[in-house]
Write a protein that holds these residues in place. Structure first.
Motif, PDB file in Angstrom:
ATOM      1  N   ASP A 185      -0.708  -4.225   3.761  1.00 29.61           N
ATOM      2  CA  ASP A 185      -1.020  -2.988   4.470  1.00 29.61           C
ATOM      3  C   ASP A 185      -0.460  -3.054   5.898  1.00 29.61           C
ATOM      4  O   ASP A 185       0.299  -3.973   6.224  1.00 29.61           O
ATOM      5  N   GLU A 231       5.011  -1.195  -6.847  1.00 34.51           N
ATOM      6  CA  GLU A 231       4.810  -0.297  -5.704  1.00 34.51           C
ATOM      7  C   GLU A 231       4.701   1.156  -6.157  1.00 34.51           C
ATOM      8  O   GLU A 231       4.775   2.056  -5.343  1.00 34.51           O
ATOM      9  N   SER A 242       7.531  -2.117   1.759  1.00 29.40           N
ATOM     10  CA  SER A 242       8.211  -2.918   0.724  1.00 29.40           C
ATOM     11  C   SER A 242       8.860  -4.178   1.283  1.00 29.40           C
ATOM     12  O   SER A 242       8.799  -5.242   0.663  1.00 29.40           O
ATOM     13  N   SER A 272      -0.924   5.104  -7.445  1.00 28.23           N
ATOM     14  CA  SER A 272      -1.995   4.847  -6.474  1.00 28.23           C
ATOM     15  C   SER A 272      -2.429   3.386  -6.601  1.00 28.23           C
ATOM     16  O   SER A 272      -2.223   2.749  -7.644  1.00 28.23           O
ATOM     17  N   LEU A 284       0.836  -1.211   0.000  1.00 26.89           N
ATOM     18  CA  LEU A 284       0.000   0.000   0.000  1.00 26.89           C
ATOM     19  C   LEU A 284       0.867   1.257   0.000  1.00 26.89           C
ATOM     20  O   LEU A 284       0.525   2.259  -0.619  1.00 26.89           O
ATOM     21  N   GLN A 285       1.991   1.171   0.724  1.00 28.90           N
ATOM     22  CA  GLN A 285       2.929   2.298   0.758  1.00 28.90           C
ATOM     23  C   GLN A 285       4.346   1.760   0.626  1.00 28.90           C
ATOM     24  O   GLN A 285       4.601   0.595   0.926  1.00 28.90           O
ATOM     25  N   LYS A 286       5.256   2.660   0.214  1.00 30.51           N
ATOM     26  CA  LYS A 286       6.627   2.197  -0.045  1.00 30.51           C
ATOM     27  C   LYS A 286       7.294   1.645   1.215  1.00 30.51           C
ATOM     28  O   LYS A 286       8.136   0.749   1.131  1.00 30.51           O
ATOM     29  N   ASN A 287       6.906   2.200   2.401  1.00 26.45           N
ATOM     30  CA  ASN A 287       7.577   1.698   3.617  1.00 26.45           C
ATOM     31  C   ASN A 287       7.072   0.299   4.036  1.00 26.45           C
ATOM     32  O   ASN A 287       7.455  -0.215   5.064  1.00 26.45           O
TER      33      ASN A 287
END
Ligand code: GAP
Length: 459
Positions: free
Chosen positions: A421, A398, A378, A401, A373-376
């Motif tokens: 997530d 990644e 990964s 949106s 959902l977000q790069k962090n």
């Protein structure tokens, strides 16, 4: 809700932009009617070829696979009749110097409703005159008479390039099956009826290639030759007609887009021949052929090679040259049909259009896409990628949106998208989204392989 007109241009554009198929040698301005399969397309075509091999070789106890050489002893092509009589009726436009197949011009003009294969050259010319068929390239009506053209590509071995060094790129794979009839029968202790199958490249210097992957100068064929007694041959012919139809339906082609087409004109040695046609955006066209070839092929190879091609029945001691039932389908042409069938433009509740490829999950290029959902997230997502890529072809994305990433996966037909997530960090659970329904469920990591495996098999 879907309400759109499917055109070949839509398929070509999607293929180019999503990594299915690129124009061949594109950075040099291309090379007409050659195509390169990209990362997504190569998976799709490989899955189709694997499905064919599984169905017709692995699951058929009396079928044996081979992978024969493309370059064959040139006498093979004398025996097969390709040197003397393989040819298409060609005519040239005197204005723009382009060359066309007369039968293809007529079939395209009639949108497949007329079969020109049985027409003589005079009949072809009369039809073209009466219907005033103009040159598709420049629009003029200025034709040469119809002549025969041999579409075999010629090359040479050795350094002299003399006639004696001439070799041909095979225009069909089946000759590699005929010339290995004795080898396979002996080494596999095969009993008639048995079949030899192979998948491989064929080459034809087609006069009118075109329509994307439909007719190209280099293509892959999946061919099978069943060797049998004459008394069994018609029932085996009928069996392969049904089995060939069932195969393409199982892969996803809809029955309303498929029909049998018996050949109007048979080769002098043939007892029956039939195509399965698919309703492409260019009209009803041949997808594959099933041919009853009598004893022509093995008799001719016996005559030209001097080798005895007879089979001795171990129970009755009867000695005979087997009849051949051939089933032949182009891997690229089938890929094109499946691309056309899968393509859909859905209007969503918010009014947006979603392009989605509804491939059967078994042939979908990627089975799963891993989307943090977000790069962090990964690192966690990579853990899932490592786990699932051991089992399935996976994509990882990644960037952009989540909505855009879903759309990209829909356009390449990925049946499952897994979203990583913040809850995943806590309990290793993820959401898994179904491409067709767009519904999501939450699953634990250890449930994933089983969940996906069950849903990507043929029934
Ligand atoms: N050994 C028999 C044979 O080659 P064919 O009808 O000429 O028969 C069989 O070819 C299949 O190969 C066709 O039904 C089609 O699917 C595929 N095919 C033939 N020519 C092709 C071409 N130029 N480009 C792509 N596919 C082709």
């Amino acid at each position: 809700m879907s309400n759109f007109k499917l055109t070949m241009d839509k398929i070509v554009n999607l293929c180019k932009n999503r990594g299915f198929v690129y124009p061949g040698s594109e950075i040099y301005g291309g090379f007409a009617n050659t195509w390169d399969f990209g990362p997504v397309g190569v998976e799709l075509k490989n899955n189709i070829k694997k499905a064919w091999w599984k169905r017709f070789v692995q699951e058929s106890q009396n079928t044996y696979g081979v992978d024969a050489a493309i370059l064959m002893n040139p006498t093979v092509w004398e025996a097969s009749g390709h040197i003397a009589s393989f040819g298409d009726p060609k005519m040239d436009c005197k204005s723009c110097k382009q060359r066309f197949r007369a039968d293809t011009l007529i079939e395209n003009h009639s949108k497949g409703s007329i079969s020109a294969e049985a027409m003589t050259n005079e009949q072809l010319e009369t039809y073209i005159q009466e219907h005033h068929l103009t040159c598709p390239h420049c629009g003029s009506f200025n034709w040469t008479p119809i002549r025969k053209f041999n579409p075999m590509f010629v090359t040479s071995r050795g350094t002299l390039e003399a006639d004696a060094d001439k070799v041909y790129l095979r225009p069909e794979t089946c000759q590699g099956e005929y010339v290995n009839f004795l080898n396979v029968q002996r080494t596999s202790r095969a009993k008639v009826p048995f079949a030899i199958a192979q998948i491989g490249k064929s080459f034809r210097n087609e006069i009118t290639p075109g329509n994307f992957l439909f007719r190209t100068i280099e293509f892959e064929q999946m061919e099978l030759q069943m060797f049998c007694q004459e008394s069994q041959s018609m029932s085996i012919y009928e069996y392969y007609k049904e089995k060939a139809l069932e195969f393409v339906e199982d892969l996803g082609l809809k029955s309303e887009n498929l029909r049998f087409h018996d050949h109007d004109k048979l080769a002098h040695y043939a007892k029956a021949a039939c195509d399965i046609q698919y309703n492409f955006p260019i009209g009803w066209q041949e997808l594959n052929g099933i041919h009853h070839r009598g004893i022509w092929d093995l008799s001719r190879h016996q005559e030209y090679s001097g080798k005895n091609m007879s089979y001795v029945d171990p129970f009755t001691n009867e000695k005979f040259i087997p009849n051949v039932i051939e089933y032949s389908i182009g891997a690229d042409r089938l890929t094109l049909a499946l691309l056309c069938q899968a393509y859909d433009e859905e209007t969503l509740e918010n009014g947006e259009t979603r392009v989605v490829m509804h491939f059967h999950p078994a042939i979908a290029p990627y089975k799963v896409a891993i989307l943090p959902l977000q790069k962090n997230l990964s690192e966690k997502a990579q853990e899932f990628y490592s786990l699932l890529s051991k089992e399935f072809m996976c994509d990882y994305d990644e960037t952009g949106s989540i909505g855009k990433r879903y759309r990209r996966q829909d356009e390449i037909g990925t049946p499952f998208c897994i979203t990583i997530d913040f809850e995943t960090l806590e309990n290793n659970s993820v959401t898994i989204r179904d491409r067709d329904t767009m519904q999501q469920v939450r699953l634990n990591q250890e449930e994933l392989v089983n969940y996906i495996s069950k849903r990507i098999k043929f029934n």
